[in-house]
Design a protein around this motif. Structure first.
Motif, PDB file in Angstrom:
ATOM      1  N   MET A 121       0.815  -1.208   0.000  1.00  0.00           N
ATOM      2  CA  MET A 121       0.000   0.000   0.000  1.00  0.00           C
ATOM      3  C   MET A 121       0.854   1.265   0.000  1.00  0.00           C
ATOM      4  O   MET A 121       0.399   2.332  -0.387  1.00  0.00           O
ATOM      5  CB  MET A 121      -0.899   0.028   1.243  1.00  0.00           C
ATOM      6  CG  MET A 121      -1.985  -0.995   1.257  1.00  0.00           C
ATOM      7  SD  MET A 121      -3.191  -0.694  -0.033  1.00  0.00           S
ATOM      8  CE  MET A 121      -4.109   0.671   0.665  1.00  0.00           C
ATOM      9  N   ARG A 177       3.758   1.638  -1.598  1.00  0.00           N
ATOM     10  CA  ARG A 177       4.777   1.576  -2.656  1.00  0.00           C
ATOM     11  C   ARG A 177       4.940   2.889  -3.424  1.00  0.00           C
ATOM     12  O   ARG A 177       6.014   3.147  -3.961  1.00  0.00           O
ATOM     13  CB  ARG A 177       4.438   0.448  -3.623  1.00  0.00           C
ATOM     14  CG  ARG A 177       3.155   0.723  -4.394  1.00  0.00           C
ATOM     15  CD  ARG A 177       2.463  -0.554  -4.861  1.00  0.00           C
ATOM     16  NE  ARG A 177       3.376  -1.531  -5.363  1.00  0.00           N
ATOM     17  CZ  ARG A 177       3.291  -2.108  -6.557  1.00  0.00           C
ATOM     18  NH1 ARG A 177       2.333  -1.738  -7.385  1.00  0.00           N
ATOM     19  NH2 ARG A 177       4.132  -3.022  -6.917  1.00  0.00           N
ATOM     20  N   LEU A 178       3.895   3.712  -3.470  1.00  0.00           N
ATOM     21  CA  LEU A 178       4.028   4.952  -4.244  1.00  0.00           C
ATOM     22  C   LEU A 178       4.695   6.071  -3.450  1.00  0.00           C
ATOM     23  O   LEU A 178       5.133   7.066  -4.028  1.00  0.00           O
ATOM     24  CB  LEU A 178       2.652   5.432  -4.742  1.00  0.00           C
ATOM     25  CG  LEU A 178       1.928   4.498  -5.704  1.00  0.00           C
ATOM     26  CD1 LEU A 178       0.643   5.135  -6.215  1.00  0.00           C
ATOM     27  CD2 LEU A 178       2.819   4.112  -6.875  1.00  0.00           C
ATOM     28  N   CYS A 222      -7.831   5.337   0.539  1.00  0.00           N
ATOM     29  CA  CYS A 222      -6.400   5.060   0.433  1.00  0.00           C
ATOM     30  C   CYS A 222      -5.686   6.176  -0.321  1.00  0.00           C
ATOM     31  O   CYS A 222      -5.265   6.005  -1.464  1.00  0.00           O
ATOM     32  CB  CYS A 222      -6.163   3.722  -0.280  1.00  0.00           C
ATOM     33  SG  CYS A 222      -7.058   2.340   0.457  1.00  0.00           S
ATOM     34  N   LEU A 259      -2.515   5.856  -2.338  1.00  0.00           N
ATOM     35  CA  LEU A 259      -2.580   5.351  -3.712  1.00  0.00           C
ATOM     36  C   LEU A 259      -3.291   6.325  -4.647  1.00  0.00           C
ATOM     37  O   LEU A 259      -2.904   6.506  -5.782  1.00  0.00           O
ATOM     38  CB  LEU A 259      -3.335   4.003  -3.741  1.00  0.00           C
ATOM     39  CG  LEU A 259      -2.604   2.819  -3.115  1.00  0.00           C
ATOM     40  CD1 LEU A 259      -3.525   1.611  -3.048  1.00  0.00           C
ATOM     41  CD2 LEU A 259      -1.352   2.477  -3.902  1.00  0.00           C
ATOM     42  N   GLU A 307     -13.356  -0.470  -0.982  1.00  0.00           N
ATOM     43  CA  GLU A 307     -12.364   0.505  -0.533  1.00  0.00           C
ATOM     44  C   GLU A 307     -11.087  -0.156  -0.033  1.00  0.00           C
ATOM     45  O   GLU A 307     -10.005   0.400  -0.162  1.00  0.00           O
ATOM     46  CB  GLU A 307     -12.950   1.376   0.588  1.00  0.00           C
ATOM     47  CG  GLU A 307     -14.029   2.332   0.120  1.00  0.00           C
ATOM     48  CD  GLU A 307     -13.468   3.436  -0.776  1.00  0.00           C
ATOM     49  OE1 GLU A 307     -12.291   3.794  -0.640  1.00  0.00           O
ATOM     50  OE2 GLU A 307     -14.237   3.922  -1.635  1.00  0.00           O
ATOM     51  N   PRO A 320      -7.562  -0.532  -3.999  1.00  0.00           N
ATOM     52  CA  PRO A 320      -6.097  -0.585  -3.922  1.00  0.00           C
ATOM     53  C   PRO A 320      -5.490  -1.527  -4.962  1.00  0.00           C
ATOM     54  O   PRO A 320      -4.477  -1.200  -5.582  1.00  0.00           O
ATOM     55  CB  PRO A 320      -5.828  -1.107  -2.505  1.00  0.00           C
ATOM     56  CG  PRO A 320      -7.059  -0.834  -1.734  1.00  0.00           C
ATOM     57  CD  PRO A 320      -8.197  -0.832  -2.701  1.00  0.00           C
ATOM     58  N   SER A 376      -5.614  -0.010  -8.386  1.00  0.00           N
ATOM     59  CA  SER A 376      -4.631   1.047  -8.487  1.00  0.00           C
ATOM     60  C   SER A 376      -3.224   0.484  -8.672  1.00  0.00           C
ATOM     61  O   SER A 376      -2.429   0.996  -9.446  1.00  0.00           O
ATOM     62  CB  SER A 376      -4.720   1.922  -7.243  1.00  0.00           C
ATOM     63  OG  SER A 376      -3.595   2.721  -7.099  1.00  0.00           O
ATOM     64  N   MET A 377      -2.927  -0.604  -7.950  1.00  0.00           N
ATOM     65  CA  MET A 377      -1.572  -1.148  -7.998  1.00  0.00           C
ATOM     66  C   MET A 377      -1.335  -1.981  -9.257  1.00  0.00           C
ATOM     67  O   MET A 377      -0.230  -2.021  -9.780  1.00  0.00           O
ATOM     68  CB  MET A 377      -1.308  -1.996  -6.754  1.00  0.00           C
ATOM     69  CG  MET A 377      -1.126  -1.160  -5.500  1.00  0.00           C
ATOM     70  SD  MET A 377      -0.487  -2.105  -4.111  1.00  0.00           S
ATOM     71  CE  MET A 377      -1.975  -2.705  -3.347  1.00  0.00           C
TER      72      MET A 377
END
Lengths: 270, 418
Positions: free
Chosen positions: A35, A37-38, A249, A252, B88, B93, B96-97
């Protein structure tokens, strides 16, 4: 438990400047340390960054999971303190996302001297509405989540077939890791979901003695702004920033703004 | 198209022309119509989830007008609360990843409040500069599939309940095959432990201690072949036969002969069964006890001395009980003095896998057990059983069979049954 034991148990990863102030990034319910990583690589330029997976998540040691220990947030707070102790960390800037915000609160109450700051990212001390308090959910909603976990995982189990491989902390390998960031044993996820969504930590907030930043998002279905207001009001002397971000989040969905807010507050730590 | 073939076919086969016309109509089918009336729902959202475009199929399924959704609602508004949290914490996530996520089971809420189980697949559309622009989502109706999954879930829960019920019955049956507590023998301390390998099966180990007269007691410990209901049946026969035979025959070897005859007669024809067992008689003898025991193919008993040290009581040559019509058994006699402990066990203990690094399949073995007992001695029955329990727990996964242990001791401080 020795150092290697705690490191392996929580899949602890330390990056960044060896002589920098310590920033510990703690993920919430759902995924794992990916979570961060950015924003972790940028933080690593100025800070010593400590990443880990809660037991039961990511590449933590599943054999270390005990229902009794992880049925309440105290067990996770114990783990945070054990990591700090074993890595001999002090003056820690603890960044806790979602449920990890309250895990950080519990840890900081127990060992205030260990922490320089708390940064509570999208925190909620209580998800269920209560007399005069709005957490955003009813008991029935949370029951529905817990029940739907059961049936949803039937769908998830196929999507999240375990992918066995070496280095999930290396983003360049990301494409091979379909859905693995968020794979969780359904039994473990259920217990963590209960600990997350049924806990009530409202009374703990006033006991925080560590400088704290409440950092939330303008549009967050899980931790709405009223909840951020409440946390800010309850923690003595806390700072407050609301990011112009949508979702639960922001690390992200709005990584740059989140990074800047964390770095700006952490650089004021003494 | 080559004109010669066209000319050949057109006049001669009018059916083909009709077919071409049909294809033509299909080809007229616009991409727009294909999008709007596809057999699945289409949804495009901005990165923050706001609905930018939605197809007619999905609007029909949900009972919304286009203007109620586009620009007004976000994708997570369409989910149930549980689904929203899921979205959520997992879906968003991951999307997004990874830039895509597929096969996720969620429920959508229709305008009238009903729920539509769906399977969702989303991808992130990127611009020419590689920056994410919007999220494209396909929605498949999963009502049938979800109903089927609910059936599976219900069946699994029912199976779990049945299994619990079976385990309860088995544990009652198992208890009925063991003495609730060992008979009190004045001056003697007794203790036993039974490790059951699986709650789903009745184990095949057994033991007992019972009075034969004012100063005589019989005891036995053994292991029948196999597990489960048939093993429970033969265990019951063995217990009954040994207790009965001990009353009529004072010689342990004679008792084992009677047992051999009974087991062989009962099981030779259809389903050969056998057991290994040590049967013994305790006789009070001044300030100690004389123990006479006979073994039928069972691992040797251990004697832990009151002055330290331990040794096996070998009873060589004893055959498995029930295999042959005529069997020979051997006896051994030993005196139990102050501080001595006699320990009987089944091979579940000695055949536990110890997963040593050099040889992951190596078994614990009789030598290790002797070393263990030597390290313990002198130790009374309760101490020995406690230590064995810890030893068994230490085997972890390596202990995959039942293991029974019984210890009889003359403690320095006077004995109690435990």
């Amino acid at each position: 438990m020795d150092i290697s034991g705690v490191r392996a148990r929580n899949n602890v990863v330390v990056t960044g400047r060896d002589d920098g102030p310590v920033v510990m990034l703690s993920h919430g319910f759902g995924c794992d340390q990916n979570m961060w990583r950015l924003i972790a690589p940028d933080l690593a330029r100025d800070f010593r960054v400590v990443l880990f997976d809660h037991v039961g998540a990511g590449r933590s040691d599943l054999s270390a999971w005990r229902r009794e220990r992880y049925a309440s947030l105290d067990g996770y707070a114990d783990d945070v303190l054990e990591i700090c102790r074993e890595l001999d960390l002090s003056r820690v800037v603890f960044v806790g996302h979602s449920v990890s915000a309250m895990i950080g609160v519990l840890a900081a109450i127990r060992e205030p001297n260990r922490f320089a700051q708390l940064i509570l990212l999208a925190p909620s001390p209580r998800y269920i509405d209560d007399d005069g308090y709005r957490g955003g959910f009813s008991h029935a909603d949370i029951d529905e989540l817990l029940q739907s976990l059961e049936s949803n995982y039937l769908g998830w189990s196929a999507a999240m077939a375990p992918v066995i491989m070496g280095n999930p902390d290396r983003p360049e390998l990301g494409e091979e890791l379909t859905n693995s960031f968020c794979r969780t044993d359904p039994d473990i996820a259920r217990v963590f979901a209960r600990a997350t969504f049924l806990s009530d930590n409202r009374d703990d907030l006033a006991r925080v003695r560590v400088p704290t930043l409440v950092l939330d998002c303008r549009h967050d279905a899980i931790a709405p702004p009223e909840v951020g207001d409440f946390v800010h009001a309850q923690i003595p002397g806390s700072a407050r920033r609301t990011l112009a971000a949508t979702g639960h989040c922001p690390q992200l969905s709005a990584p740059q703004a989140t990074l800047e807010a964390i770095a700006a507050f952490a650089s004021t730590a003494r | 198209m080559m004109s010669d073939t066209g000319q050949e076919r057109e006049p001669s086969e009018p059916g083909d022309r009709r077919q071409q016309a049909t294809f033509g109509e299909l080809l007229e089918d616009s991409a727009e119509d294909l999008y709007e009336n596809a057999p699945c729902g289409y949804l495009s959202t901005l990165l923050d989830g706001q609905i930018a475009k939605v197809n007619t199929t999905l609007l029909k399924w949900l009972g919304y007008r286009r203007d109620e959704l586009v620009g007004r609602r976000s994708f997570s508004d369409l989910l149930t609360i549980g689904g929203r949290i899921y979205h959520e914490t997992h879906f968003a996530p991951l999307l997004s990843m990874q830039g895509e996520i597929g096969g996720v089971a969620l429920e959508l809420r229709a305008a009238d409040g009903t729920r539509l189980p769906v399977l969702i697949t989303s991808t992130v559309k990127k611009g020419a500069d590689g920056q994410p622009l919007l999220i494209r989502t396909t929605v498949f109706d999963a009502r049938d599939r979800r109903a089927y999954e609910q059936e599976l879930l219900r069946a699994r829960q029912e199976a779990e309940r049945e299994r619990e019920r079976l385990q309860e019955v088995l544990s009652i049956l198992q208890r009925s095959l063991l003495p609730p507590s060992l008979t009190n023998v004045p001056g003697l301390q007794t203790a036993a432990h039974y490790h059951i390998a699986s709650a789903d099966q009745v184990g095949g180990d057994f033991y007992d201690l019972f009075p034969l007269g004012p100063d005589r007691w019989g005891f036995f410990l053994g292991d029948v072949s196999g597990k489960g209901a048939e093993a429970a049946n033969i265990t019951s026969l063995i217990r009954h036969t040994l207790r009965e035979a001990a009353v009529h025959d004072s010689d342990p070897v004679g008792v084992l002969h009677r047992l051999n005859t009974a087991v062989h007669a009962q099981y030779r024809s259809h389903d050969p069964r056998y057991c290994t067992v040590i049967f013994g008689v305790l006789t009070r003898d001044g300030d100690g006890f004389t123990v006479t025991l006979a073994s039928g193919g069972h691992p040797p008993a251990l004697l832990l001395r009151g002055d330290g040290g331990a040794a096996y009581l070998h009873t060589p040559g004893g055959l498995l009980v029930g295999i042959m019509a005529e069997a020979s058994f051997t006896a051994a006699t030993v005196r139990l003095a102050l501080g001595d402990t006699l320990m009987l066990y089944t091979d579940g203990l000695t055949e536990a896998r110890t997963s040593r690094e050099a040889d992951p399949m190596s078994l614990y073995g009789e030598q290790s057990l002797l070393d263990f007992a030597t390290g313990l001695a002198p130790a009374d029955a309760a101490t020995v059983i406690t230590a064995v329990r810890q030893l068994l727990a230490g085997f972890g996964e390596g202990l995959d069979d039942d293991a029974a242990v019984m210890a009889l001791s003359m403690p320095f401080s006077g004995g109690h049954a435990t």
